[in-house]
Scaffold this motif. Sequence first.
Motif, mmCIF file in Angstrom:
data_model
loop_
_atom_site.group_PDB
_atom_site.id
_atom_site.type_symbol
_atom_site.label_atom_id
_atom_site.label_comp_id
_atom_site.label_asym_id
_atom_site.label_seq_id
_atom_site.Cartn_x
_atom_site.Cartn_y
_atom_site.Cartn_z
ATOM 1 N N PHE A 97 33.905 2.911 57.931
ATOM 2 C CA PHE A 97 34.536 4.212 58.163
ATOM 3 C C PHE A 97 35.592 4.573 57.124
ATOM 4 N N ALA A 150 32.123 11.273 58.756
ATOM 5 C CA ALA A 150 31.417 10.703 59.913
ATOM 6 C C ALA A 150 29.941 11.065 59.935
ATOM 7 N N VAL A 155 24.809 5.740 63.415
ATOM 8 C CA VAL A 155 25.277 5.459 64.772
ATOM 9 C C VAL A 155 25.380 3.958 65.010
ATOM 10 N N LYS A 159 31.609 2.835 67.220
ATOM 11 C CA LYS A 159 32.646 3.852 67.409
ATOM 12 C C LYS A 159 33.755 3.702 66.382
ATOM 13 N N GLY A 253 24.062 10.059 59.546
ATOM 14 C CA GLY A 253 24.692 9.852 60.841
ATOM 15 C C GLY A 253 24.049 10.669 61.950
ATOM 16 N N ARG A 256 25.164 11.064 65.797
ATOM 17 C CA ARG A 256 26.560 10.691 66.055
ATOM 18 C C ARG A 256 27.318 11.917 66.553
ATOM 19 N N VAL A 258 30.431 14.198 66.787
ATOM 20 C CA VAL A 258 31.537 14.422 65.870
ATOM 21 C C VAL A 258 32.264 15.731 66.188
ATOM 22 N N THR A 312 34.776 11.446 63.867
ATOM 23 C CA THR A 312 34.049 10.950 65.023
ATOM 24 C C THR A 312 34.632 11.541 66.300
ATOM 25 N N GLU A 313 33.781 11.715 67.292
ATOM 26 C CA GLU A 313 34.212 12.277 68.570
ATOM 27 C C GLU A 313 35.374 11.480 69.148
#
Length: 452
Positions: A97, A150, A155, A159, A253, A256, A258, A312-313
């Motif tokens: 990341f 992201a 995935v 996280k 991604g 994923r 986001v 990222t979420e």
Amino acid sequence: MAPVAIKGIKGIVSYDAMETIRNTNEWMGASARAIASYPIFALNPHPMFKLMSAWGRVTERSFARMVIKPDWEIPPIAGEQGQDHIVYVEPVMKRPFGDLIHFRVARRDVQPRKVLLIAPMSGHYATLMRSTVTSLLPDCEVYVTDWHNARDIPVSEGKFDIEDYTQYLVDFIRHLGPDTNVIAVCQPAPLALAATAILAADDPASQPRTLTLIGGPVDPDAAATEVTDFGNRMTMGELEHTMIQSVGFKYRGAGRMVYPGLAQLSSFIAMNAETHAKAFIDKIWAEARGTGSEGDKHYKFYDEYLAVMDMTEEFYLSTVDRIFKKGEVAKNQFVVNGRPVDIGKITDVAIMTVEGSNDDISAPGQCVAALALCTGVPSGRKKEHLEQGAGHYGIFAGKSWRLNIRPLVLDFIDEHMAVPEAVMPRKQRVRGGIAADCGVTDPFTDSSKIAV
């Protein structure tokens, strides 16, 4: 599983819809530029064609920049004997990341000041701090946290929330060693404080020598802004429903969840819509008159400002929930990997805070709150600075940073570390800072409403 699948599909549709709108505008700009530039139209010298071509050039470039990561483009550093020293960007630690990168200045001795510049993860790439890096390089060994988009992270990598972010900071600081001077800008300020506290408790020998926090929301409730009002007004359910989308199949991604950079960019621009609109109108007229250029202030600024990245979420939602709504760091109740983080454990690190009097993102009072939390640090090792007339961008990359704040930060670092005799005198440092204005500069004012 059905509701989750439906949510994912809906998110992908929304994500791809935004990308389609962006792509369509880029295509329309390219088409207008190409059509209006046909030589045949020179037979009818109507100003409409020049204006159409100018609109196309500016529109195409603006929407194309939104999905391109800018390059650092750090200019060579002038040596004492007039030689140019090329700057190389080299990764020191690679993580899924984000990476720790080093700006190595070729054919130059290692500088005694080692600086880790912690870039924010708030919608823009770390390159937004290009001018900050450029201004520090003549006097420091500079390392930067280079966070990844992201949308490009599979995935399968798992996280990434604010606890993971904090652990990354702990690992980066530990790797660089105890002679590191940390400078955290905006969003990472409370997490840099937490990372320092973790090292103070678990590995005191790896603590940084100094910690400088610039315009960060350590205690968001200390002074209200549009950002804090938005965080308090929206429920977590509303944020998740309206802001979170699933990366489309176009990127690595895919799937994923986001907070899209394009959505964040819309919020940035809306905060200062009139100023941005005027800037683009003026640029289009300049291009139509033939007075625009590739290297003007508009393109230098917007090539960077429009380049956005997805978060990222879990990082976005945990930041809003735990930093802004619950104020866990401000209350010294932050927890990482199940362990409470006690900021009072920091005793041997000198701490400085910098705020701008006109900062409407992290208003004065939010960042200086860190000093009260550091109960174990003697008052003689604490310092605060309020820059009069400076906005958010100005305190780390604008005129206020170059002329006033940068020399103060370097003096603070020198005061709290053993500095070899080879260190340059202050006057030379200040001149270096002024001469190093080669990055993204604010074409408006230091108090421009630019969110970081």
